[in-house]
Motif scaffolding. Structure first.
Motif, PDB file in Angstrom:
ATOM      1  N   GLN A 133      18.539  -9.620  84.625  1.00 25.58           N
ATOM      2  CA  GLN A 133      19.195  -8.718  83.669  1.00 25.58           C
ATOM      3  C   GLN A 133      18.469  -8.724  82.328  1.00 25.58           C
ATOM      4  OE1 GLN A 133      21.339  -9.738  80.773  1.00 25.58           O
ATOM      5  NE2 GLN A 133      21.326  -7.561  80.248  1.00 25.58           N
ATOM      6  N   LYS A 134      18.074  -9.915  81.859  1.00 24.47           N
ATOM      7  CA  LYS A 134      17.344 -10.000  80.593  1.00 24.47           C
ATOM      8  C   LYS A 134      16.008  -9.278  80.696  1.00 24.47           C
ATOM      9  CE  LYS A 134      18.492 -11.795  77.406  1.00 24.47           C
ATOM     10  NZ  LYS A 134      19.337 -11.338  76.265  1.00 24.47           N
ATOM     11  N   LEU A 135      15.307  -9.449  81.799  1.00 23.17           N
ATOM     12  CA  LEU A 135      14.030  -8.772  81.988  1.00 23.17           C
ATOM     13  C   LEU A 135      14.211  -7.256  81.954  1.00 23.17           C
ATOM     14  CD1 LEU A 135      10.985  -9.112  82.598  1.00 23.17           C
ATOM     15  CD2 LEU A 135      11.573  -9.042  85.031  1.00 23.17           C
ATOM     16  N   SER A 136      15.311  -6.785  82.513  1.00 19.59           N
ATOM     17  CA  SER A 136      15.553  -5.340  82.563  1.00 19.59           C
ATOM     18  C   SER A 136      15.768  -4.739  81.184  1.00 19.59           C
ATOM     19  CB  SER A 136      16.767  -5.033  83.453  1.00 19.59           C
ATOM     20  OG  SER A 136      17.979  -5.417  82.824  1.00 19.59           O
ATOM     21  N   GLU A 137      16.115  -5.575  80.198  1.00 20.25           N
ATOM     22  CA  GLU A 137      16.272  -5.063  78.837  1.00 20.25           C
ATOM     23  C   GLU A 137      14.955  -4.502  78.307  1.00 20.25           C
ATOM     24  OE1 GLU A 137      18.049  -7.989  76.305  1.00 20.25           O
ATOM     25  OE2 GLU A 137      19.766  -8.315  77.636  1.00 20.25           O
ATOM     26  N   VAL A 138      13.845  -5.025  78.810  1.00 24.19           N
ATOM     27  CA  VAL A 138      12.526  -4.512  78.452  1.00 24.19           C
ATOM     28  C   VAL A 138      12.066  -3.455  79.455  1.00 24.19           C
ATOM     29  CG1 VAL A 138      10.076  -5.082  78.242  1.00 24.19           C
ATOM     30  CG2 VAL A 138      11.800  -6.564  77.200  1.00 24.19           C
ATOM     31  N   THR A 139      12.132  -3.779  80.725  1.00 28.13           N
ATOM     32  CA  THR A 139      11.573  -2.879  81.742  1.00 28.13           C
ATOM     33  C   THR A 139      12.321  -1.556  81.833  1.00 28.13           C
ATOM     34  OG1 THR A 139      12.898  -3.944  83.485  1.00 28.13           O
ATOM     35  CG2 THR A 139      10.666  -4.779  83.110  1.00 28.13           C
ATOM     36  N   SER A 140      13.595  -1.531  81.468  1.00 27.52           N
ATOM     37  CA  SER A 140      14.335  -0.264  81.486  1.00 27.52           C
ATOM     38  C   SER A 140      13.759   0.723  80.475  1.00 27.52           C
ATOM     39  CB  SER A 140      15.820  -0.504  81.180  1.00 27.52           C
ATOM     40  OG  SER A 140      15.990  -1.049  79.873  1.00 27.52           O
ATOM     41  N   VAL A 141      13.069   0.189  79.461  1.00 25.20           N
ATOM     42  CA  VAL A 141      12.428   1.026  78.448  1.00 25.20           C
ATOM     43  C   VAL A 141      10.975   1.317  78.835  1.00 25.20           C
ATOM     44  CG1 VAL A 141      11.721   1.182  76.027  1.00 25.20           C
ATOM     45  CG2 VAL A 141      13.914   0.123  76.632  1.00 25.20           C
ATOM     46  N   THR A 142      10.239   0.264  79.185  1.00 18.43           N
ATOM     47  CA  THR A 142       8.800   0.422  79.409  1.00 18.43           C
ATOM     48  C   THR A 142       8.462   1.131  80.720  1.00 18.43           C
ATOM     49  OG1 THR A 142       8.686  -1.780  80.419  1.00 18.43           O
ATOM     50  CG2 THR A 142       8.270  -1.622  78.047  1.00 18.43           C
ATOM     51  N   SER A 143       9.351   1.062  81.697  1.00 18.68           N
ATOM     52  CA  SER A 143       9.051   1.685  82.993  1.00 18.68           C
ATOM     53  C   SER A 143       8.953   3.197  82.891  1.00 18.68           C
ATOM     54  CB  SER A 143      10.123   1.307  84.021  1.00 18.68           C
ATOM     55  OG  SER A 143      11.404   1.764  83.601  1.00 18.68           O
ATOM     56  N   ALA A 144       9.522   3.767  81.835  1.00 10.24           N
ATOM     57  CA  ALA A 144       9.484   5.215  81.667  1.00 10.24           C
ATOM     58  C   ALA A 144       8.257   5.688  80.888  1.00 10.24           C
ATOM     59  CB  ALA A 144      10.758   5.684  80.949  1.00 10.24           C
ATOM     60  N   LEU A 145       7.445   4.742  80.409  1.00  7.21           N
ATOM     61  CA  LEU A 145       6.283   5.119  79.599  1.00  7.21           C
ATOM     62  C   LEU A 145       5.118   5.584  80.465  1.00  7.21           C
ATOM     63  CD1 LEU A 145       6.231   2.126  77.067  1.00  7.21           C
ATOM     64  CD2 LEU A 145       6.965   4.476  76.589  1.00  7.21           C
TER      65      LEU A 145
END
Length: 357
Positions: free
Chosen positions: A184-196
């Motif tokens: 869940q903590k990792l997703s706080e970043v990847t939920s943003v960066t995965s769309a770049l």
């Protein structure tokens, strides 16, 4: 036989049947309780391993050792590889680790005799040497479970290591919660960066602490944080590879990361060493002053908490506008607290490494 006598015989016979049933029931209960209990698991090499119990544990791989401590099983560890005993995260969080028996290193100094003397119920080791795993298991007649955070088959992260170890040691519920928390903590970043799109991602070059021309050929932290590792497409057989300065200039990365290692007295190179080096001036990162010394949270493998914190570090450096409210030090301390139960661990590591983040 009169009617009364018949009733007495029937009653006596009933009592005998009941008594016999109770004896059989007790006997069956005894048999059931005396049968060996345990678990058969499939490790990360695909090996099926049966573990009867896990009261005495030997860990030959720091990644496994960290997970064992994170799951609260440190008191069950009777033997460790040499690297686990000097891991900067573990020695600060659990100073008593230095008192655990040293059985050598899987890369050359391992002592099967010392392991045998410890009479372990299970041994954990890495996935890179299946022949050694089978040799230990056969020679010592002890189950060997192979795990790794980044299995060589994928070169990517796998939190399966937490689930597997949790199952072996009977801490499934805690393992499930820990895994869910970190994901869940990792997703706080990847939920943003995965769309770049790639056009919005900086090109990143990661050096070794002591040699700027040794680079990390695969880095999930860089990928998850929204960067492009310039060395990713090298046909590498190991994570760190020597490259030429001409190659680095050709890549011309936008950001250079220097690992700040958490070992007292060993600081390695500093950003100024590259920023002031005339041979590096043609590189974008140097021209723009984007050379950073970053607290390195890897030491012989990955750390379950450190991987997430490392991703936070890089996301903050790569995309400061997207993560302007991210306080890496606060998050780092919180994550280490949840995983290891220790306050201020990230702050201590950052200070010791002499890093800026």
């Amino acid at each position: 036989m009169n009617f009364l006598m018949k009733k007495l015989w029937i009653a006596l016979l009933s009592l005998m049947i009941i008594a016999a049933s109770c004896v059989v029931g007790v006997y069956l209960t005894y048999l059931h309780s005396s049968q060996p209990s345990g678990i058969e698991i499939t490790d990360q090499l695909g090996r099926k391993v049966y573990v009867k119990k896990a009261e005495r544990i030997v860990s030959l791989w720091p990644e496994a050792t960290r997970v064992l401590f994170a799951l609260g099983a440190g008191d069950k560890i009777v033997g460790l590889d040499s690297s686990s005993r000097i891991c900067p995260f573990l020695t600060k969080a659990f100073p008593q680790i230095r008192n655990v028996a040293d059985v050598g290193n899987v890369m050359g100094t391992l002592s099967l005799e010392k392991i045998a003397e410890l009479n372990p119920d299970v041994v954990f080791m890495y996935t890179d040497n299946p022949e050694l795993a089978e040799n230990i298991q056969t020679t010592l007649n002890v189950p060997v479970v192979c795990v790794r955070f980044n299995p060589p088959s994928t070169k990517d992260w796998s939190y399966d290591i937490i689930s597997i170890i949790g199952s072996v040691i009977g801490r499934q519920e805690k393992a499930s919660k820990l895994r869910a928390y970190l994901e869940q903590k990792l997703s706080e970043v990847t939920s943003v960066t995965s769309a770049l799109p790639d056009s919005k991602k900086p090109k990143v070059y990661v050096t070794m602490s002591y040699d700027p021309l040794i680079t990390l050929t695969w880095s999930s932290e860089v990928d998850y944080a929204g960067g492009i590792n310039v060395a990713k497409n090298i046909n590498a057989t190991r994570p760190w590879m020597k490259v030429s300065l001409e190659q680095v200039i050709a890549w011309s990365p936008d950001i250079i990361i220097i690992p700040g290692i958490c070992i007292p007295g060993r600081k390695g190179i500093a950003p100024e060493d590259l920023l002031n080096n005339p041979d590096w001036q043609a590189i974008n990162a140097v021209k723009n002053g984007k050379v950073y010394k970053v607290t390195w949270l890897g030491f012989f493998g990955f750390d379950p908490a450190g991987t997430v914190i490392s991703t936070f570090q890089r996301a903050k450096l790569f995309h400061p506008n997207l993560f302007k409210n991210l306080d890496v030090e606060r998050e780092g301390n919180e994550i280490f607290k949840v995983v290891y139960g220790v306050d201020g661990l990230y702050t201590k590591l950052k200070k010791e490494s002499g890093s800026s983040i």
